[in-house]
Design an enzyme around this catalytic site. Structure first.
Site, short mmCIF file in Angstrom:
data_model
loop_
_atom_site.label_atom_id
_atom_site.label_comp_id
_atom_site.label_asym_id
_atom_site.label_seq_id
_atom_site.Cartn_x
_atom_site.Cartn_y
_atom_site.Cartn_z
CG ASP A 24 -8.77 31.54 5.04
OD1 ASP A 24 -9.41 30.48 5.20
OD2 ASP A 24 -9.25 32.67 5.20
CE LYS A 25 -1.02 28.21 -1.30
NZ LYS A 25 -1.10 27.70 -2.69
#
Length: 284
Positions: free
Chosen positions: A136-137
C-alpha cells in the site's frame, strides 16, 4: 524507452540437462516464451555461440539467456531514489518509503517506486523491471522486483504457492491481549467506499499470523506474517479485532503527527529460484 538486451547467466548444475528441459520442466517457462527464445537462438554459451536445445549439457557449463525485446514501460525518474537492499542478475529487493506509490496510475507517469527502480536499471543498461508484489502507498518496506521475464514468472509462481515468507512489523492501537494468534477472516470490497476493504463472508480467504513483540502505554507492537496477500490485509484484520494500525485513519486508527501509519514490510525469505540459496532480506 530505448531497447536493451536483457540477459542473465546460468551455470548448469545437473548432468544431462538440456536447454529445453531447463526452460520447460525446471523453470516452467510458458510455451510462447520458449518458442520465441528458440526462434531467436536466445540461449548461447559465454562466447555468444547458440546452444543446441536438445543436447545434454555438462555440469559447470555456463549459459547466457537473452531477451531482446524484454522492455518495461516505466519511465526512469532520476529525481527520486530508493535504497537497494539486494541485487543480482535476477532480482532486486528495494525499500519503498511510506507515502510512495508502487507504480504510476492513469493520471501520473512518474514519482513512484517503479520509476525509481527503472532509473536504477538504466544506469547499468537495463530496460526490464517488474514488481512481484505490492505494498500500500502508506506502507514502508521491502518490494521484490524481477529483472527478466523468467524471473518474473518464477517469482509470481512462488508468491502464488506461498513460497516467499513476508514478515511485517506494525504498531496497533490498544493493548492486544493474546501474545500470538491467527486472524482468519475473509476480505472483500467495501461497497460504500471506493478503496476500502472489509471483512466479508463472501470475500477472499485471508490468513494473518501474529505475535506481540512488546506493549506500550496505549499501543502494541506486533510482528505479522501473511499466508495470503489480500489488499490491505493486515490493516483490515487488526481493525476488525479492534486494534487498527496506528495512524491508519481509513480503518479507524488514531492520528499520527506525520500523517503516516505504522506498518513496515520488514523481511522477506525464500529459496532463490536460480541459485537455490536460502535468501533472507531484512530492513535493519
Amino acid at each position: 524507452m530505448e531497447k536493451a538486451n536483457t540477459s542473465f547467466h546460468y551455470r548448469i548444475d545437473r548432468e544431462g540437462l538440456t536447454v529445453e528441459e531447463l526452460l520447460r520442466d525446471e523453470w516452467k517457462a510458458g510455451k510462447k516464451t520458449i518458442h520465441q527464445m528458440r526462434m531467436e537462438k536466445a540461449v548461447t554459451d559465454t562466447a555468444g555461440n547458440p546452444v543446441d536445445w536438445r543436447t545434454p549439457l555438462e555440469v559447470g557449463m555456463k549459459l547466457v539467456f537473452h531477451f531482446k525485446d524484454a522492455v518495461s514501460s516505466y519511465k526512469p525518474d532520476k529525481d527520486i531514489t530508493v535504497s537497494i537492499l539486494f541485487e543480482d542478475e535476477h532480482i532486486i529487493a528495494a525499500l519503498k518509503p511510506a507515502g510512495m506509490a508502487i507504480h504510476p496510475d492513469e493520471t501520473d507517469d512518474g514519482g513512484t517506486f517503479m520509476n525509481a527502480i527503472m532509473a536504477h536499471m538504466v544506469t547499468t543498461g537495463g530496460a526490464y523491471a517488474e514488481h512481484i508484489h505490492r505494498l500500500d502507498k502508506g506502507t514502508e518496506g521491502i518490494v521484490l522486483v524481477a529483472k527478466h521475464p523468467i524471473a518474473k514468472a518464477l517469482l509470481d509462481r512462488m508468491i502464488e504457492e506461498r513460497a516467499i515468507t513476508r514478515i511485517y512489523h506494525a504498531e496497533v492501537d490498544g493493548l492486544v491481549k493474546r501474545m500470538r494468534g491467527t486472524l482468519q477472516y475473509p476480505i472483500g470490497r467495501d461497497r460504500h467506499h471506493p478503496t476500502r476493504r472489509r471483512v466479508s463472508p463472501g470475500g477472499q480467504d485471508a490468513i494473518t499470523r501474529y505475535r506481540v513483540m512488546k506493549r506500550g502505554e496505549e499501543t502494541t507492537y506486533i510482528e505479522a506474517s501473511l499466508e495470503t496477500g489480500r489488499t490491505h490485509q493486515i490493516r483490515v484484520h487488526f481493525s476488525h479485532i479492534g486494534h487498527p494500525v496506528t495512524g491508519d485513519t481509513l480503518y479507524g486508527g488514531s492520528e499520527t503527527a506525520d500523517g503516516n501509519y505504522r506498518l513496515t514490510a520488514k523481511k522477506v525469505s525464500f529459496n532463490h529460484p536460480f541459485t537455490t540459496a536460502q535468501t533472507t532480506i531484512e530492513v535493519k
